[in-house]
Design a protein around this motif. Structure first.
Motif, mmCIF file in Angstrom:
data_model
loop_
_atom_site.group_PDB
_atom_site.id
_atom_site.type_symbol
_atom_site.label_atom_id
_atom_site.label_comp_id
_atom_site.label_asym_id
_atom_site.label_seq_id
_atom_site.Cartn_x
_atom_site.Cartn_y
_atom_site.Cartn_z
ATOM 1 N N PRO A 17 5.192 112.912 -13.122
ATOM 2 C CA PRO A 17 6.358 112.462 -13.911
ATOM 3 C C PRO A 17 6.071 112.591 -15.410
ATOM 4 C CG PRO A 17 5.149 110.556 -13.121
ATOM 5 C CD PRO A 17 4.465 111.757 -12.529
ATOM 6 N N TRP A 18 6.180 113.798 -15.939
ATOM 7 C CA TRP A 18 5.771 114.051 -17.312
ATOM 8 C C TRP A 18 6.581 113.248 -18.325
ATOM 9 C CZ3 TRP A 18 1.257 116.038 -17.822
ATOM 10 C CH2 TRP A 18 0.769 116.940 -16.878
ATOM 11 N N ARG A 19 7.847 113.025 -18.028
ATOM 12 C CA ARG A 19 8.663 112.256 -18.962
ATOM 13 C C ARG A 19 8.081 110.859 -19.165
ATOM 14 N NH1 ARG A 19 14.789 110.005 -17.814
ATOM 15 N NH2 ARG A 19 15.160 109.109 -19.873
ATOM 16 N N LYS A 20 7.641 110.237 -18.067
ATOM 17 C CA LYS A 20 7.058 108.904 -18.148
ATOM 18 C C LYS A 20 5.742 108.925 -18.923
ATOM 19 C CE LYS A 20 5.673 105.049 -15.158
ATOM 20 N NZ LYS A 20 5.556 104.586 -13.746
ATOM 21 N N LEU A 21 4.922 109.942 -18.683
ATOM 22 C CA LEU A 21 3.642 110.050 -19.382
ATOM 23 C C LEU A 21 3.846 110.244 -20.879
ATOM 24 C CD1 LEU A 21 2.596 110.222 -16.488
ATOM 25 C CD2 LEU A 21 1.143 112.127 -17.182
ATOM 26 N N GLU A 22 4.781 111.117 -21.237
ATOM 27 C CA GLU A 22 5.037 111.355 -22.661
ATOM 28 C C GLU A 22 5.573 110.104 -23.342
ATOM 29 O OE1 GLU A 22 7.553 114.774 -22.995
ATOM 30 O OE2 GLU A 22 5.835 116.155 -22.975
ATOM 31 N N SER A 501 25.527 122.060 -26.807
ATOM 32 C CA SER A 501 26.429 121.631 -25.730
ATOM 33 C C SER A 501 25.843 120.478 -24.923
ATOM 34 C CB SER A 501 26.731 122.815 -24.810
ATOM 35 O OG SER A 501 25.555 123.270 -24.156
ATOM 36 N N GLN A 502 24.504 120.377 -24.889
ATOM 37 C CA GLN A 502 23.846 119.285 -24.164
ATOM 38 C C GLN A 502 23.519 118.105 -25.067
ATOM 39 O OE1 GLN A 502 21.562 122.594 -21.341
ATOM 40 N NE2 GLN A 502 20.399 120.856 -22.085
ATOM 41 N N LYS A 503 24.006 118.156 -26.324
ATOM 42 C CA LYS A 503 23.781 117.092 -27.313
ATOM 43 C C LYS A 503 22.300 116.826 -27.534
ATOM 44 C CE LYS A 503 28.216 114.857 -26.420
ATOM 45 N NZ LYS A 503 28.925 113.618 -26.050
ATOM 46 N N GLY A 504 21.531 117.899 -27.486
ATOM 47 C CA GLY A 504 20.105 117.796 -27.786
ATOM 48 C C GLY A 504 19.262 117.231 -26.672
ATOM 49 N N LYS A 505 19.812 117.092 -25.464
ATOM 50 C CA LYS A 505 19.075 116.471 -24.369
ATOM 51 C C LYS A 505 18.748 117.478 -23.267
ATOM 52 C CE LYS A 505 21.226 111.926 -25.041
ATOM 53 N NZ LYS A 505 22.029 110.852 -24.406
ATOM 54 N N CYS A 506 17.636 117.245 -22.593
ATOM 55 C CA CYS A 506 17.247 118.066 -21.450
ATOM 56 C C CYS A 506 18.245 117.866 -20.320
ATOM 57 C CB CYS A 506 15.832 117.688 -20.994
ATOM 58 S SG CYS A 506 15.295 118.469 -19.460
ATOM 59 N N GLY A 507 18.660 118.951 -19.674
ATOM 60 C CA GLY A 507 19.633 118.868 -18.600
ATOM 61 C C GLY A 507 19.092 118.252 -17.323
ATOM 62 N N HIS A 508 17.765 118.024 -17.237
ATOM 63 C CA HIS A 508 17.164 117.477 -16.017
ATOM 64 C C HIS A 508 16.762 116.018 -16.195
ATOM 65 C CE1 HIS A 508 15.105 117.700 -12.128
ATOM 66 N NE2 HIS A 508 14.059 117.099 -12.691
ATOM 67 N N CYS A 509 16.015 115.713 -17.268
ATOM 68 C CA CYS A 509 15.506 114.350 -17.455
ATOM 69 C C CYS A 509 16.329 113.540 -18.455
ATOM 70 C CB CYS A 509 14.044 114.384 -17.895
ATOM 71 S SG CYS A 509 13.767 115.035 -19.566
ATOM 72 N N GLY A 510 17.179 114.216 -19.252
ATOM 73 C CA GLY A 510 18.013 113.501 -20.209
ATOM 74 C C GLY A 510 17.304 113.084 -21.478
ATOM 75 N N HIS A 542 13.161 121.057 -20.303
ATOM 76 C CA HIS A 542 11.740 121.066 -20.642
ATOM 77 C C HIS A 542 11.014 121.982 -19.654
ATOM 78 C CE1 HIS A 542 12.748 117.072 -22.531
ATOM 79 N NE2 HIS A 542 12.021 117.617 -23.479
ATOM 80 N N ASP A 543 9.901 122.559 -20.064
ATOM 81 C CA ASP A 543 9.209 123.487 -19.171
ATOM 82 C C ASP A 543 8.789 122.812 -17.865
ATOM 83 O OD1 ASP A 543 7.388 121.870 -20.463
ATOM 84 O OD2 ASP A 543 5.896 123.451 -20.792
ATOM 85 N N TYR A 544 8.294 121.570 -17.951
ATOM 86 C CA TYR A 544 7.872 120.896 -16.732
ATOM 87 C C TYR A 544 9.079 120.457 -15.887
ATOM 88 C CZ TYR A 544 8.486 117.068 -20.115
ATOM 89 O OH TYR A 544 8.965 116.234 -21.097
ATOM 90 N N CYS A 545 10.205 120.139 -16.545
ATOM 91 C CA CYS A 545 11.429 119.835 -15.793
ATOM 92 C C CYS A 545 11.934 121.087 -15.073
ATOM 93 C CB CYS A 545 12.513 119.304 -16.731
ATOM 94 S SG CYS A 545 12.182 117.650 -17.381
ATOM 95 N N HIS A 546 11.781 122.239 -15.738
ATOM 96 C CA HIS A 546 12.189 123.496 -15.109
ATOM 97 C C HIS A 546 11.355 123.764 -13.859
ATOM 98 C CE1 HIS A 546 13.067 128.082 -15.607
ATOM 99 N NE2 HIS A 546 13.824 127.530 -14.689
ATOM 100 N N HIS A 547 10.047 123.508 -13.956
ATOM 101 C CA HIS A 547 9.183 123.719 -12.796
ATOM 102 C C HIS A 547 9.608 122.821 -11.632
ATOM 103 C CE1 HIS A 547 5.784 125.077 -15.738
ATOM 104 N NE2 HIS A 547 6.805 125.900 -15.688
ATOM 105 N N GLN A 548 9.906 121.546 -11.952
ATOM 106 C CA GLN A 548 10.300 120.613 -10.899
ATOM 107 C C GLN A 548 11.645 120.996 -10.295
ATOM 108 O OE1 GLN A 548 10.162 116.803 -12.844
ATOM 109 N NE2 GLN A 548 7.940 116.624 -12.671
ATOM 110 N N LYS A 549 12.588 121.421 -11.125
ATOM 111 C CA LYS A 549 13.905 121.809 -10.635
ATOM 112 C C LYS A 549 13.808 123.050 -9.754
ATOM 113 C CE LYS A 549 18.143 123.952 -11.259
ATOM 114 N NZ LYS A 549 18.496 125.375 -11.169
#
Length: 590
Positions: A17-22, A501-510, A542-549
Motif C-alpha cells: 500500500p504505497w499511498r499509506k507508506l508515503e 481534468s482529474q483536478k490534480g489527483k491520481c485516478g486510482h488512489c485519489g 501514480h506508477d505504483y497505482c498503475h501496476h496495481q490496477k
C-alpha cells in the motif's frame, strides 16, 4: 509477532500500500521541516533517527533505486544491478544507517559533455549504498529545505530552471543592471569534505555514514583511487550535499550592502546548482560581490571558472545581456512613447539562447539524416518528442518568432529528405505524397495513416509564475504545489490535460500529484480488451497505482508482459556481471 514482521509477511512487493507508506513518511518529514524552521535541533535529530528506522521510509528508498531511477540497471563495483521483487524485501531489512559495514568504492563511468570533447565523471555506488543514500536523503532534505535560501533553485523539490529565470526577470524588470554571470569550476569534484561535514552538524550515525561515502574512493578501470575531495556525481544524495555546501553564499553576498540602505533590495542573487548570477545597478557592487564570492568559495575548496565568468550589462554595450540555463536575458532601448505607462525607455526580453537554437537544429538534422531510408511515420515519431520537449521548455519566454523560424528550418530539411528519396519525380508529386491538408493548415508533413509532424508554432506561450519565497513541498501545503504542477512547462500537454481534468489527483488512489511523483498514463479499458487511445479512455495514475490496477483489470498488453519479464529475470542475469562490461550512465541527479 511484531507489527513490522507481520507487514512483511502479508504484503508482497506488487501489493504494497504505497499511498499509506508515503503518507507515513511525509508526516514525519513535515514535522522535521517545522522543527527546523523553529530552530528545535533536538527534535530534528530525534525525528531524523525515527525516519531512518522507519520501515515505510526504507521501502520507499528501495523502490526509488530499484524501480524508479533511470540508472536502476547500472551496476556498482559488486556487479549487482536491478533487483527482482523477491529480492527487494531482504534489501529493505538490511538497510541501517549504523550498519557497521565498510562502504564499497564507487564505480567510475565517463560520459561525454554535450557539445564538448571533455567527459564528465560519474560515480556509481552499489545498489545497497544507493538505497541507504536515498533513506538518508529522506531524513536530511526536510531539515535543509526549511533553511535553504529563497533564490536557490537547482536540485530542489518544487523548484526549477523556470523559477530561476522568473527571479532574474523580477530583479531587472524595473531598471537595467550590471550582471556577474559565473560558474563554479568542477563543483561536485572539489567540495572540501571537512567543510561540508562541519556544515552538516548532524547526529553521529548520519554524519559518520556520509563521511564514509565521501571517503570511499573510486574504481576506475580496475584501479582504485582514493577521494580527498568532492561528492560523486551519480550518487542519490550528491545533489543535496552540493546544495548544502553552497548554502550561505547569497547571505554572504548581501553583507556587502547595508541592510538599512534602499540598495539592499536592488541586489539580486540567483543560483541554480553551481551556476549563478549577481545583479546590481552599480558595477562596483558587482565587482565587490565577485571578490566576496571567490573568497567564500575558497573556504569550501572551490573557485570560479574563468572561461565561464563574465561581467555584462543588461542594456548597454555591444555584448549586452547574458545566457543562463539555455536562455538569453537582454534589454533593448525603445522610445518612451513605446514603452507603456512606465516610460522606462527599455524593454526586457528573455529568449532561447543562440546556442540552444543551434543545438536543437543540429539534433533535428541528425535525426532526419539518420532516417534516409526509413518510412515517413518512423521519422515523424522520432522527431515529435524532440520538438515537443524543446518547445515545452522554451514556451515560458519570448519564443513565438523563434518557433516560426524553426518551422521553416524543419520544412527545409524534410523537403530535402523527401526529394532525395524520389530524385526522378516532380516537386508537385513529392509534395502531394508527403504533405497533406488538415483543417486550416494546408501543408502538413504527414503520411496516409495520419501520422503528423508537430509544428513548433503550435505550442502556446504560457508565462511561468515563480515559486513563492522560501516555500517548499515539505511545508505541507499540497494544494498549492499540486496547482503549480498542473502549470509546469516541463510536462507534456497530454499529461497536463489529464491532470487538469482529474483536478490534480491520481485516478486510482485519489492522492494529489506533487513534484517528484512518478506517474503513467493508463487506459481505463485496456487496449487488449478493445479500449481506444482517446482522452475519454485515459487516466493519469501514480506508477505504483498503475501496476496495481494492471494486475486486476485483465490487461495483457505487451508492455505489461515486458515489465513482468524485466522484474522476474533469472538471478544469474542480474548479479555477478563483470563490472567493466557495462557502459550505461548512472543514476539521475534529480
Amino acid at each position: 509477532m511484531s507489527r513490522c514482521t507481520s507487514r512483511r509477511r502479508v504484503y508482497d512487493w506488487n501489493a504494497v500500500p504505497w499511498r499509506k507508506l508515503e503518507r507515513n513518511v511525509f508526516k514525519i518529514q513535515k514535522r522535521i521541516y517545522r522543527a527546523a524552521q523553529s530552530g528545535n535541533q533536538k527534535l530534528v535529530r530525534k525525528l531524523q533517527g525515527l525516519i531512518t528506522r522507519s520501515w515505510s521510509a526504507k521501502m520507499i528508498a528501495v523502490r526509488q533505486v530499484t524501480q524508479q531511477n533511470q540508472g536502476k540497471k547500472t551496476a556498482g563495483v559488486d556487479g549487482v544491478v536491478a533487483l527482482k521483487p523477491s529480492e527487494r524485501q531482504p534489501l529493505v531489512r538490511q538497510l541501517k544507517v549504523n550498519d557497521g559495514k565498510k562502504v564499497k568504492p564507487t564505480r567510475r563511468v565517463w560520459i561525454p559533455k554535450p557539445g564538448r570533447e571533455e567527459k564528465r565523471p560519474l560515480g556509481i555506488p552499489t545498489i545497497y549504498d544507493r538505497a541507504l543514500q536515498g533513506l538518508v536523503k529522506i531524513a536530511l532534505e526536510p531539515e535543509w529545505e526549511a533553511v535553504f535560501e529563497a533564490n536557490s533553485y537547482g536540485f530542489r523539490p518544487g523548484r526549477g530552471c523556470h523559477d530561476a529565470i522568473a527571479a532574474i526577470l523580477a530583479s531587472i524588470s524595473s531598471k537595467p543592471k550590471w550582471v556577474l554571470d559565473a560558474d563554479i569550476a568542477k563543483c561536485f569534484d572539489r567540495i572540501d569534505h571537512k567543510a561540508l561535514l562541519e556544515k552538516l552538524n548532524n547526529s553521529s550515525p548520519i554524519r559518520k555514514k556520509i563521511r564514509e561515502w565521501l571517503k570511499a574512493g573510486v574504481m576506475d578501470r580496475k584501479a582504485y583511487q582514493p577521494t580527498y575531495a568532492g561528492t560523486p556525481q551519480g550518487g542519490v544524495i550528491s545533489p543535496l550535499l552540493a546544495n548544502i555546501a553552497l548554502h550561505g553564499m547569497e547571505a554572504e553576498v548581501r553583507k556587502i550592502v547595508p541592510a538599512n540602505e534602499k540598495k539592499q533590495n536592488e541586489l539580486g542573487v540567483v543560483r541554480y546548482a553551481d551556476d549563478f548570477v549577481v545583479m546590481h545597478k552599480n558595477r562596483e557592487v558587482v565587482e565587490q560581490a565577485k571578490e566576496v564570492i571567490s573568497e567564500w568559495l575558497a573556504g569550501i575548496g572551490l573557485e570560479l571558472k574563468p572561461e565561464k565568468t563574465r561581467m555584462a550589462h543588461t542594456l548597454e554595450g555591444k555584448k549586452a545581456g547574458f545566457d543562463f540555463l539555455g536562455f538569453n536575458v537582454r534589454q533593448y532601448k525603445v522610445g518612451k512613447h513605446r514603452s507603456g505607462k512606465t516610460g522606462k525607455g527599455f524593454k526586457t526580453l528573455i529568449k532561447p539562447s543562440d546556442k540552444t537554437i543551434r543545438d536543437h537544429k543540429e539534433k533535428l538534422k541528425a535525426v532526419v539524416d539518420s532516417h534516409k531510408a526509413a518510412p515517413q511515420a518512423a521519422l515523424i515519431n522520432k522527431l515529435n518528442p524532440i520538438i515537443k520537449g524543446w518547445c515545452n521548455y522554451n514556451r515560458t519566454v519570448v519564443s513565438k518568432e523563434i518557433f516560426g523560424e524553426l518551422d521553416m528550418y524543419l520544412w527545409e530539411i524534410t523537403e530535402r529528405w523527401a526529394k532525395r528519396r524520389h530524385p526522378n519525380k516532380t516537386k508537385r508529386w513529392v509534395y502531394q505524397k508527403y504533405w497533406k491538408a488538415e483543417g486550416s493548415q494546408q501543408w502538413n508533413f504527414m503520411d496516409a495513416k495520419g501520422a503528423k509532424l508537430t509544428r513548433h508554432s503550435e505550442t502556446e506561450i504560457v508565462r511561468h509564475v515563480k515559486v513563492k519565497g522560501t516555500a517548499s513541498p515539505m511545508g505541507g501545503n499540497l494544494v498549492y504545489w499540486s496547482k503549480r504542477l498542473r502549470k509546469s512547462p516541463n510536462i507534456s500537454t497530454r499529461v497536463l490535460k489529464l491532470m487538469g481534468s482529474q483536478k490534480g489527483k491520481c485516478g486510482h488512489c485519489g492522492r494529489l500529484f506533487i513534484d517528484g511523483d512518478k506517474w503513467e498514463v493508463d487506459h481505463i479499458l485496456p487496449k487488449s480488451l478493445g479500449g481506444k487511445d482517446r482522452y475519454d479512455n485515459l487516466q493519469l495514475l501514480h506508477d505504483y497505482c498503475h501496476h496495481q490496477k494492471t494486475r486486476i483489470d485483465g490487461s495483457q498488453s505487451s508492455r505489461t508482459r515486458k515489465r513482468d519479464r524485466e522484474t522476474e529475470e533469472p538471478d544469474e542475469v542480474k548479479v555477478s556481471r563483470p563490472v567493466l562490461k557495462t557502459n550505461r550512465a548512472g543514476d539521475s541527479l534529480v
